[in-house]
Design an enzyme around this catalytic site. Structure first.
Site, mmCIF file in Angstrom:
data_model
loop_
_atom_site.group_PDB
_atom_site.id
_atom_site.type_symbol
_atom_site.label_atom_id
_atom_site.label_comp_id
_atom_site.label_asym_id
_atom_site.label_seq_id
_atom_site.Cartn_x
_atom_site.Cartn_y
_atom_site.Cartn_z
ATOM 1 N N PHE B 128 14.656 -30.777 -21.208
ATOM 2 C CA PHE B 128 15.865 -31.094 -20.456
ATOM 3 C C PHE B 128 16.627 -29.783 -20.284
ATOM 4 O O PHE B 128 16.738 -28.995 -21.218
ATOM 5 C CB PHE B 128 16.712 -32.126 -21.212
ATOM 6 C CG PHE B 128 17.920 -32.573 -20.447
ATOM 7 C CD1 PHE B 128 17.795 -33.420 -19.361
ATOM 8 C CD2 PHE B 128 19.182 -32.129 -20.785
ATOM 9 C CE1 PHE B 128 18.908 -33.828 -18.625
ATOM 10 C CE2 PHE B 128 20.305 -32.521 -20.050
ATOM 11 C CZ PHE B 128 20.155 -33.375 -18.978
ATOM 12 N N ASP B 197 15.095 -32.428 -30.479
ATOM 13 C CA ASP B 197 16.073 -33.095 -29.622
ATOM 14 C C ASP B 197 15.644 -34.556 -29.505
ATOM 15 O O ASP B 197 14.577 -34.858 -28.951
ATOM 16 C CB ASP B 197 16.100 -32.412 -28.247
ATOM 17 C CG ASP B 197 17.121 -33.055 -27.308
ATOM 18 O OD1 ASP B 197 17.407 -34.259 -27.466
ATOM 19 O OD2 ASP B 197 17.611 -32.355 -26.401
ATOM 20 N N TYR B 222 24.809 -41.961 -26.294
ATOM 21 C CA TYR B 222 25.218 -42.783 -25.146
ATOM 22 C C TYR B 222 24.047 -43.380 -24.370
ATOM 23 O O TYR B 222 24.257 -44.051 -23.376
ATOM 24 C CB TYR B 222 26.164 -42.027 -24.203
ATOM 25 C CG TYR B 222 25.723 -40.667 -23.723
ATOM 26 C CD1 TYR B 222 24.763 -40.518 -22.735
ATOM 27 C CD2 TYR B 222 26.317 -39.524 -24.242
ATOM 28 C CE1 TYR B 222 24.386 -39.273 -22.295
ATOM 29 C CE2 TYR B 222 25.944 -38.257 -23.808
ATOM 30 C CZ TYR B 222 24.987 -38.145 -22.831
ATOM 31 O OH TYR B 222 24.622 -36.890 -22.389
ATOM 32 N N LYS B 223 22.837 -43.113 -24.850
ATOM 33 C CA LYS B 223 21.668 -43.700 -24.194
ATOM 34 C C LYS B 223 21.306 -44.992 -24.940
ATOM 35 O O LYS B 223 22.016 -45.992 -24.824
ATOM 36 C CB LYS B 223 20.529 -42.685 -24.173
ATOM 37 C CG LYS B 223 20.889 -41.400 -23.393
ATOM 38 C CD LYS B 223 19.743 -40.408 -23.415
ATOM 39 C CE LYS B 223 20.132 -39.059 -22.831
ATOM 40 N NZ LYS B 223 20.349 -39.088 -21.368
ATOM 41 N N ARG B 368 13.111 -43.210 -12.293
ATOM 42 C CA ARG B 368 13.039 -43.578 -13.719
ATOM 43 C C ARG B 368 13.567 -44.990 -13.927
ATOM 44 O O ARG B 368 14.652 -45.349 -13.430
ATOM 45 C CB ARG B 368 13.899 -42.637 -14.574
ATOM 46 C CG ARG B 368 13.392 -41.232 -14.667
ATOM 47 C CD ARG B 368 14.023 -40.503 -15.843
ATOM 48 N NE ARG B 368 15.485 -40.660 -15.885
ATOM 49 C CZ ARG B 368 16.259 -40.127 -16.825
ATOM 50 N NH1 ARG B 368 15.724 -39.420 -17.818
ATOM 51 N NH2 ARG B 368 17.566 -40.289 -16.786
#
Lengths: 396, 396
Positions: B128, B197, B222-223, B368
């Protein structure tokens, strides 16, 4: 008439004539308390709870991921623009992001990089500790020397080795207000850049960053701006430094085109370049809501009331607790707090809390009473000093 | 029976047998939508709005400054302890603070300092972007070289020059799950430290940091943890590295005795050493509330459902959109998303949004679809693929 009732009568007439009196009703404050810690944690404006709940239900729950493009992603810059007039900044120079500590780190690294060939960081010797810790780490990483000098001498102490000066606009212990214009000008004459920490001045006194030609500033939003506990901090980047602002917390939110997912970092234009990671939306939009109370507030009137509250606090001390040792200047070179020295201060403050008077204690011996012009009343000032007298008498 | 109605019937029976079906009712989700972006922004648990509003009214408004000693100050460590079991960490090793970008910066600087005499940082080549930006800045500040290699080769690529390896546990584009145990062991054999990560794996798949002997990790909340937009991230510091964790964001919240206001920095014991500035309480306590939905969730069951949702997504594609090019592994070396390649993907995703199917697009060509085992249903999977087919047909 006793001295105390005379003070109470005077307080009542001052409260009646207060041009900001109506603002108090906008805050959610327990009438049983006298709150003197707005310089540490501002009180919540009444509408914030409902607004945050609405953000959770309607923006997060209702719109879900779509909210990122419907206002969230740009909120750090948009909310920054609301703070800009409070710090004397023309549009396009303020962004809300991260904490003051993190923002200081970005700013100091960028500042020393913007002023190469110099190897010293000058620091306000009486700084709030976190500024000193962060400045020391920046010096260590960049190979600079950190020198601490009294804040009044920062401007003249800056020399040809000085890359950047970091100064507090208002001292957190004494409440002393420092000379932003003079210090900045003197440091500039030596070729140094100047970064100001506005934590204790934003929302308390008029701040004139552009007029003083400050280079950088950081400030917190949970004190006099009432943004909520640990609300995100802000960064001011003078327009002339934005294109060269080269900061190491190169998170994707500061990228020129974050959703292109490029492998290399390219900083955004404008103040948004000081962003790092994904913005903390709930806290940020609580702050956004809290800023509504500033609508229509004249900062000159705010300043005048803050000084009048302080003058009245001194008067109450003179009458009810003569001989008190005070760390805050009696002249007007101060922010909006009164700091009273007390060797047993920690115990004294606990006793004040028991009696509903909420100030705080700062080591080694300072009782701090913050005066928030938007909601502190003169009647509360009498109550604070009267209670302090009672506590002192009961301890002695 | 048409192929579509057969899939719908199968979906209904899978949903009826879903051991996590009751969890869906704990979330505030618009029944008109099919939400496939829980891998980017988790949906809000229903009780979060009221809890945040209560924090504003009762803790901030009612208790004011006193709340700092009544739970706020220690909340980053307390909430970290709630995340620890989700990442396979024994107590005392996880703290919640700042954003993932900022936490990565702290972690990488501390990691290279903990492994002196080596001059290279190895980075997952498909990372990312923010991880790459931050790693590049750390390399620049510390004089290290940054080398990018495919994640599967990270372990074997680590050599005597490698100070630290930074790897994503799950690739954000393809959803591929990487081998934490093998990569960590191989890097350790070369004397390198490893930082993981976990942004796309925490709350999606069982993570075994202690068992894999990972050194450091960061992750976002927050995912799949549903902590709220931009909720604060977490840091894992393996106990053996805590005393030496030497990070440059030396804010007062990471100090051993923050309220002593000492002039010099002394890092706190434990994971709290990774804190920087004042914690962002509203967002942090929203996350705290959101974590309640994990009570009683068996991560093995969660994992099983996530894989079954993915398998069913592939089956729907095979039936309704045969020949789809998929970036996500069909075998089970994946997290909980399905990424479908589509050269006109940005437009396709906009059309899906119009029809109430919310996934996202990642450049250059990836649609996605996140599968959140706590609330995604098999019926929604059919709807997503059916809608994708309709959109494709209408575009062609």
């Amino acid at each position: 008439m006793t001295e105390l009732s005379a003070l109470r009568e005077l307080a009542a007439s001052l409260d009646a004539a207060d041009p900001l009196a109506a603002k108090r009703a906008e805050f959610d404050l327990d009438p049983a308390l006298a709150y003197f810690d707005g310089n540490s944690l501002g009180a919540p404006p009444k509408h914030v709870a409902a607004r945050v709940s609405e953000v959770v239900r309607e923006q997060w729950g209702g719109r879900l991921i779509r909210s990122w493009t419907e206002g969230w992603w740009d909120a750090p810059v948009r909310v920054g623009e609301r703070i800009a007039p409070l710090v004397g900044a023309a549009p396009g120079q303020v962004v809300v992001a991260d904490s003051t500590s993190v923002d200081l780190f970005k700013t100091l690294v960028a500042a020393v990089r913007a002023n190469p060939g110099r190897d010293e960081i000058l620091l306000d010797a009486a700084t709030f500790p976190t500024d000193g810790y962060v400045a020391a780490e920046v010096a260590r990483l960049t190979g600079h020397t950190l020198r601490r000098v009294p804040v009044a001498e920062l401007g003249t102490a800056a020399g040809e080795r000085t890359a950047v000066v970091l100064a507090n606009h208002i001292d957190y212990v004494s409440g002393r207000l420092h000379d932003m214009a003079g210090t900045t000008a003197a440091a500039h004459r030596a070729g140094a850049l100047v970064a100001w920490d506005l934590c204790h001045s934003v929302g308390a006194v008029p701040v004139r960053l552009d007029e003083c030609e400050a280079d950088f500033a950081v400030g917190c939003t949970y004190k006099f701006l009432n943004g909520g506990p640990g609300a995100p901090a802000f960064v001011y980047l003078a327009r002339r430094w934005q294109a060269g602002f080269d900061q190491p917390l190169a998170g994707w939110a500061g990228h020129a085109d974050p959703f292109a997912m490029e492998a290399g970092y390219r900083g955004a234009d404008g103040a948004g370049r000081a962003r790092a990671g994904t913005p903390d939306i709930l806290s940020l939009l609580a702050l956004d809501a809290a800023l509504d109370v500033w609508d229509g507030v004249d900062l000159a009137v705010l300043r005048e009331k803050g000084l009048a509250l302080g003058d009245f606090f001194f008067r109450c001390l003179d009458v009810l607790l003569p001989g008190s040792e005070v760390a805050t200047p009696r002249d007007h070179a101060r922010g909006h707090q009164v700091s009273v020295r007390d060797p047993g201060g920690e115990r004294t403050m606990a006793a004040l809390h028991e009696r509903g008077v909420l100030g705080d204690f700062r080591p080694p011996d300072v009782l701090r009473f913050g005066l928030a012009p938007l909601y502190t009343t003169y009647a509360e000032v009498v109550r604070a000093v009267e209670t302090l007298r009672d506590v002192r008498e009961s301890v002695t």
